[in-house]
Design an enzyme around this catalytic site. Sequence first.
Site, PDB file in Angstrom:
ATOM      1  N   ALA A 100       0.833  -1.200   0.000  1.00 39.92           N
ATOM      2  CA  ALA A 100       0.000   0.000   0.000  1.00 39.92           C
ATOM      3  C   ALA A 100       0.872   1.258   0.000  1.00 39.92           C
ATOM      4  CB  ALA A 100      -0.970  -0.026   1.166  1.00 39.92           C
ATOM      5  N   CYS A 101       0.540   2.237   0.841  1.00 39.89           N
ATOM      6  CA  CYS A 101       1.246   3.516   0.818  1.00 39.89           C
ATOM      7  C   CYS A 101       2.685   3.422   1.296  1.00 39.89           C
ATOM      8  CB  CYS A 101       0.483   4.550   1.647  1.00 39.89           C
ATOM      9  SG  CYS A 101      -1.120   5.005   0.947  1.00 39.89           S
ATOM     10  N   SER A 102       3.078   2.305   1.880  1.00 39.85           N
ATOM     11  CA  SER A 102       4.455   2.121   2.325  1.00 39.85           C
ATOM     12  C   SER A 102       5.302   1.391   1.288  1.00 39.85           C
ATOM     13  CB  SER A 102       4.489   1.336   3.648  1.00 39.85           C
ATOM     14  OG  SER A 102       3.817   2.024   4.673  1.00 39.85           O
TER      15      SER A 102
END
Length: 374
Positions: free
Chosen positions: A155-157
């Site tokens: 995801a966003c990481s």
Amino acid sequence: MHKVVISGTGVFTPEQSISNAELVEAFNTYATRQNELYADEIAAGTRAPVTMSNEEFIVRASGIESRYVLNKSGILDPDIMHPVLPERSDEDLSVMAQMAVHAASLALTKAGRDTSEVDAVICAASNHERPYPAIAIEVQQALGIEGFGFDMNVACSSATFGIQAAADMIRSGSARAILMVNPEICSAHLEWRDRDCHFIFGDVCTAVLLERDDLATAKDRFEIVSTRCLTRFSNNIRNNNGFLRRTREGHMTDRRDMLFRQEGRKVFKQVVPIVSDLILTHLADENIAPAHLSRLWLHQANKGMNDLIGVKVLGREPEPGEQPNILQDYANTSSAGSIIAFSKYSDDLAPGSLGVICSFGAGYSVGSVIVRKV
């Protein structure tokens, strides 16, 4: 074990952008039509009206003022409310690969490297346009890179996890240089008809070239001092779309849970302490005092969240420039956000300066990368 540096970064920014004013006008037109269409049910109390949006609400909730997108006409059409991207043949370069090639070329130029000197490609992103073949392998072929490539999704990481994966391989000697790309077509997984989130995301692609320090020639480069990753399962940010939809009756219809959704207040309260604690623990383990940091390049999702993390990490309000924000122009670009900030606000640092690249999001997932200007 080899020292690893970031020797080049690149950012592909779409040509089209949408201001908050444009977005609000389109959304409110849609909301008005919906409320008129279901006026009887709304009057009877069996259906809630669609609440209007406004620019002040968006800025107050997020700090976002505009966003770049691959296609704005479909998003701003009240009858469509999503990007319109023509299908490409299997022989044509995919949308993600095209974005990645552009950003990668910029990163390679900045690093003074040729594709013949790169051993691998990692495509780390939240929303892949297909399950397989891997976008990374397509990028690898398009750039003429020998070696290997693979996709990853945290995801966003994804970008910070991608940096750790690349750094670990270079440290151990299995690769000399690795290109890590983050093509994020966030506009395609966003529900533009939901007032609570219709303003959040934008499209972009970032690229990072990592290589052995003893082989790097770029003057402006950053040593990877240390990396740290953490995951903790949560349903508060979720997307239920997937190939199993067709195996379940009714799942091929237009369902709200098949796009991005989140419990924003819960995410804010839970993620801020997780991120702050990880950064502080990571610094302590490396015997680095927060006061010695010159810059924090945080995930660009919410200005209020970043401001609070900055206070918790530094123990004070960050000075102007210590914690650069780009989400006012780009909005949330998922994994690419912290890399945009790093790419745009790092060249001015003096040699020896320390900083942290940190991204966080669904999972929950958090990635922390401590860097030092060479």
